[in-house]
Design a protein around this motif. Structure first.
Motif, short mmCIF file in Angstrom:
data_model
loop_
_atom_site.label_atom_id
_atom_site.label_comp_id
_atom_site.label_asym_id
_atom_site.label_seq_id
_atom_site.Cartn_x
_atom_site.Cartn_y
_atom_site.Cartn_z
N THR A 10 0.84 -1.19 0.00
CA THR A 10 0.00 0.00 0.00
C THR A 10 0.88 1.25 0.00
OG1 THR A 10 -0.09 0.10 2.42
CG2 THR A 10 -1.82 -1.18 1.31
N SER A 11 0.23 2.40 -0.15
CA SER A 11 0.92 3.68 0.00
C SER A 11 -0.03 4.65 0.69
CB SER A 11 1.36 4.22 -1.37
OG SER A 11 0.27 4.32 -2.24
N ASN A 12 0.52 5.73 1.18
CA ASN A 12 -0.29 6.72 1.88
C ASN A 12 -1.31 7.36 0.94
OD1 ASN A 12 1.20 6.22 4.16
ND2 ASN A 12 2.49 8.03 3.97
N GLU A 32 -0.71 -9.35 5.48
CA GLU A 32 0.38 -8.50 5.93
C GLU A 32 0.38 -7.26 5.05
OE1 GLU A 32 5.27 -8.51 6.31
OE2 GLU A 32 4.24 -10.29 5.58
N GLU A 33 0.35 -6.10 5.67
CA GLU A 33 0.39 -4.85 4.91
C GLU A 33 1.81 -4.31 4.91
OE1 GLU A 33 -1.43 -0.30 4.87
OE2 GLU A 33 -2.04 -1.68 6.45
N LYS A 34 2.26 -3.90 3.72
CA LYS A 34 3.59 -3.29 3.58
C LYS A 34 3.40 -1.93 2.90
CE LYS A 34 6.30 -7.51 3.49
NZ LYS A 34 7.44 -8.19 2.84
N ASN A 35 3.54 -0.86 3.68
CA ASN A 35 3.33 0.49 3.18
C ASN A 35 4.64 1.02 2.59
OD1 ASN A 35 3.17 3.40 3.05
ND2 ASN A 35 1.23 3.20 4.16
N ILE A 36 4.64 1.19 1.26
CA ILE A 36 5.87 1.61 0.59
C ILE A 36 6.20 3.09 0.85
CG2 ILE A 36 5.61 -0.16 -1.18
CD1 ILE A 36 4.85 2.15 -3.13
N LYS A 50 8.69 -6.35 -10.39
CA LYS A 50 8.32 -5.60 -11.61
C LYS A 50 6.97 -4.90 -11.47
CE LYS A 50 11.89 -7.26 -13.96
NZ LYS A 50 13.09 -6.96 -13.23
N VAL A 51 6.67 -4.44 -10.25
CA VAL A 51 5.44 -3.70 -9.96
C VAL A 51 5.86 -2.35 -9.41
CG1 VAL A 51 3.30 -3.66 -8.62
CG2 VAL A 51 4.18 -5.84 -9.49
N TYR A 52 5.18 -1.29 -9.87
CA TYR A 52 5.59 0.06 -9.49
C TYR A 52 4.46 0.91 -8.94
CZ TYR A 52 9.61 -1.50 -12.09
OH TYR A 52 10.68 -2.24 -12.51
N GLY A 53 3.31 0.29 -8.67
CA GLY A 53 2.19 1.05 -8.13
C GLY A 53 1.44 0.26 -7.08
N THR A 54 0.59 0.95 -6.37
CA THR A 54 -0.21 0.32 -5.32
C THR A 54 -1.68 0.56 -5.61
OG1 THR A 54 -0.11 2.30 -3.94
CG2 THR A 54 1.58 0.60 -3.56
N PRO A 55 -2.54 -0.28 -5.08
CA PRO A 55 -2.25 -1.47 -4.28
C PRO A 55 -1.77 -2.62 -5.16
CG PRO A 55 -4.61 -1.31 -4.65
CD PRO A 55 -3.99 -0.07 -5.25
N LYS A 63 -0.38 -12.39 -8.27
CA LYS A 63 -0.52 -10.97 -7.93
C LYS A 63 -1.81 -10.42 -8.51
CE LYS A 63 2.87 -9.76 -11.34
NZ LYS A 63 4.21 -9.25 -11.52
N VAL A 64 -2.42 -9.53 -7.73
CA VAL A 64 -3.61 -8.81 -8.16
C VAL A 64 -3.26 -7.33 -8.04
CG1 VAL A 64 -6.05 -8.36 -7.72
CG2 VAL A 64 -5.11 -10.65 -7.28
N LEU A 65 -3.24 -6.65 -9.18
CA LEU A 65 -2.86 -5.24 -9.19
C LEU A 65 -4.10 -4.36 -9.16
CD1 LEU A 65 -0.01 -5.41 -11.85
CD2 LEU A 65 0.15 -5.63 -9.36
N GLY A 66 -4.03 -3.30 -8.37
CA GLY A 66 -5.16 -2.40 -8.24
C GLY A 66 -6.25 -3.02 -7.38
#
Length: 93
Positions: A10-12, A32-36, A50-55, A63-66
């Motif tokens: 995640t991100s803020n 488990e949450e990992k806030n980048i 090879k992922v550059y965005g959250t969630p 992997k499930v993006l977005g």
């Protein structure tokens, strides 16, 4: 239900991130949450995938993006009573 290893990056101030976390809580899924935004090494972990965005949600090795509720459910093995229901009976009017 089967146990899954679930990690959510995640991100803020990310509304889609909040939606993913809310659904996981609603479905009683441990994660488990990992806030980048708060921990730089989490961002590097995400980049290594090879992922550059959250969630970005990792369920076992998938992997499930977005925020994709149906894909999250399918990957977690949660039956979806959405618009594509199977029915045993066909009714004609």
């Amino acid at each position: 239900m089967n146990q899954h290893r679930v990690v959510v990056y995640t991100s803020n101030q990310c509304s889609d991130c909040e939606q993913v976390l809310t659904k996981l809580k609603e479905w009683d899924i441990e994660y488990e949450e990992k806030n980048i935004s708060q921990v730089q090494s989490y961002f590097k972990e995400l980049q290594n995938q090879k992922v550059y965005g959250t969630p970005a949600t990792f369920i076992n090795d998938e992997k499930v993006l977005g925020y994709q509720e149906h894909k999250l459910k399918r990957t977690l093995g949660i039956k979806d009573a959405g618009r594509f229901q199977d029915t045993d009976t066909i009714h004609f009017s």
